[in-house]
Write a protein that holds these residues in place. Structure first.
Motif, short mmCIF file in Angstrom:
data_model
loop_
_atom_site.label_atom_id
_atom_site.label_comp_id
_atom_site.label_asym_id
_atom_site.label_seq_id
_atom_site.Cartn_x
_atom_site.Cartn_y
_atom_site.Cartn_z
N LEU A 93 56.26 24.10 55.59
CA LEU A 93 55.77 25.21 56.52
C LEU A 93 56.90 25.30 57.52
N LYS A 94 56.89 26.43 58.00
CA LYS A 94 58.06 26.54 59.32
C LYS A 94 57.16 26.11 60.20
N GLU A 97 54.44 28.44 61.65
CA GLU A 97 53.68 28.47 60.49
C GLU A 97 52.70 27.24 60.68
N SER A 98 53.11 26.21 61.04
CA SER A 98 52.57 24.68 61.28
C SER A 98 51.53 24.91 62.46
N PRO A 157 53.50 30.82 52.01
CA PRO A 157 53.48 31.57 53.09
C PRO A 157 52.10 32.69 52.84
N LEU A 160 48.88 30.62 53.17
CA LEU A 160 48.59 30.40 54.49
C LEU A 160 47.78 31.42 54.89
N LYS A 161 48.37 32.89 54.91
CA LYS A 161 47.69 33.91 55.45
C LYS A 161 46.56 34.13 54.70
N TYR A 231 51.45 39.19 63.90
CA TYR A 231 50.29 38.15 63.30
C TYR A 231 48.86 38.59 63.68
#
Length: 246
Positions: A93-94, A97-98, A157, A160-161, A231
Motif C-alpha cells: 500500500l502507498k 492508502e495505509s 487499490p 481497499l476502496k 476520497y
C-alpha cells in the motif's frame, strides 16, 4: 473579602513518548476549563508527562466527565492506531492508502470503543493512561485481535476502496460539517481527533477527521484540497453534500 473557592485536583499522566495525548486533552478541554475557572498545568519529563487540572470542587463531576470522554478518545484512537499499525500487513500500500486503512479501522466502531473505555474509567483518583490501557482494557484488545481475522492479508487499490466503503456504509444519523479548513460536529464543535494519529502524515487530513468523527454524512461549505475531495466523493458518494454551488 471574597470567600476562596474550594479546589479539587484531577491528574492525568502518560509516558513521555505519548505526551501528545495530554496535549490533545488539554487543547480540547480548553473552553470548558476556561469557562469553569480551572487552572491547568502540563508538565513534561524525561520518562513521563502529566496534566494537572485544579477545578472548583462544585464543578468536579462535570470536569471529570469531560476528561474521561477525552481519555476515551485517546484509547479508541491513539492506542488503537498503534495496535493496528503493529499488527496489520501494510505492504503493497502507498503511505496515503495505509493511513486511510488504519483510520477506517479505528473509525469502524469508535463509538462502541469509547463507551467501553468510559465505563472502565470510573473511580480513578489519577489517570495513568498507559497503565489503564494495559491493565483495564484487555477485553478491548481482544476485540481488536478478532477484527484482525477479518482483514485481508493483502490489498489491491480497488479492494481497499471496497473494504473501506463496506466498513462505513452502515453509519447513519451522524453528520459533520467542513468549512474553511475545519471539521465540525453537529453542535459546531471543532474536531481535532486526527491529532491523535501518531506519525500522521499531512496527506488527506480532512478525510481522516471525517472518518474519525464516526459520521455517515458530511456537508461541505467550502472547497476541500483535491486529494481529500477525491476520497470524500469515492467513499461517501451521495452522503457527501456540496453546498453553496461548490
Amino acid at each position: 473579602m471574597h470567600r476562596l473557592r474550594s479546589m479539587s485536583q484531577i491528574k492525568i499522566t502518560e509516558s513521555a513518548v505519548r505526551g501528545e495525548n495530554l496535549i490533545y486533552i488539554k487543547e480540547t478541554l480548553y473552553a470548558v476549563n476556561k469557562q469553569l475557572g480551572c487552572i491547568v498545568e502540563l508538565k513534561t519529563g524525561k520518562n513521563r508527562s502529566e496534566l494537572i487540572i485544579d477545578v472548583p470542587s462544585s464543578y468536579r463531576d462535570l470536569v471529570v466527565s469531560e476528561v474521561e470522554d477525552k481519555i476515551a478518545d485517546v484509547i479508541a484512537i491513539n492506542y488503537k492506531y498503534s495496535f493496528f499499525k503493529r499488527n496489520v500487513n501494510l505492504s503493497g500500500l502507498k503511505p496515503v492508502e495505509s493511513e486511510l486503512l488504519l483510520t477506517t479501522l479505528i473509525s469502524a466502531d469508535i463509538d462502541e470503543d469509547k463507551k467501553y473505555a468510559i465505563k472502565k474509567l470510573k473511580s480513578f483518583q489519577e489517570y495513568a493512561l498507559d497503565g489503564i490501557f494495559n491493565f483495564r482494557m484487555k477485553p478491548l484488545k481482544e476485540k481488536w485481535y478478532e477484527i484482525l481475522s477479518y482483514i485481508p492479508p493483502e490489498f489491491q487499490p480497488n479492494q481497499l476502496k471496497e473494504f473501506i466503503i463496506y466498513l462505513i456504509k452502515d453509519k447513519n444519523g451522524k453528520k459533520v460539517y467542513f468549512d474553511d479548513g475545519c471539521v465540525y460536529d453537529r453542535r459546531y464543535n471543532l474536531l481535532k481527533r486526527r491529532n491523535l494519529l501518531f506519525g500522521d502524515s499531512k496527506e488527506i487530513p480532512f478525510v481522516k477527521e471525517i472518518l474519525l468523527s464516526g459520521a455517515g454524512e458530511v456537508e461541505l461549505a467550502t472547497k476541500l484540497p483535491e486529494s481529500d475531495e477525491r476520497y470524500v466523493k469515492e467513499l461517501f458518494g451521495e452522503r457527501a453534500r456540496f453546498l453553496n454551488g461548490y
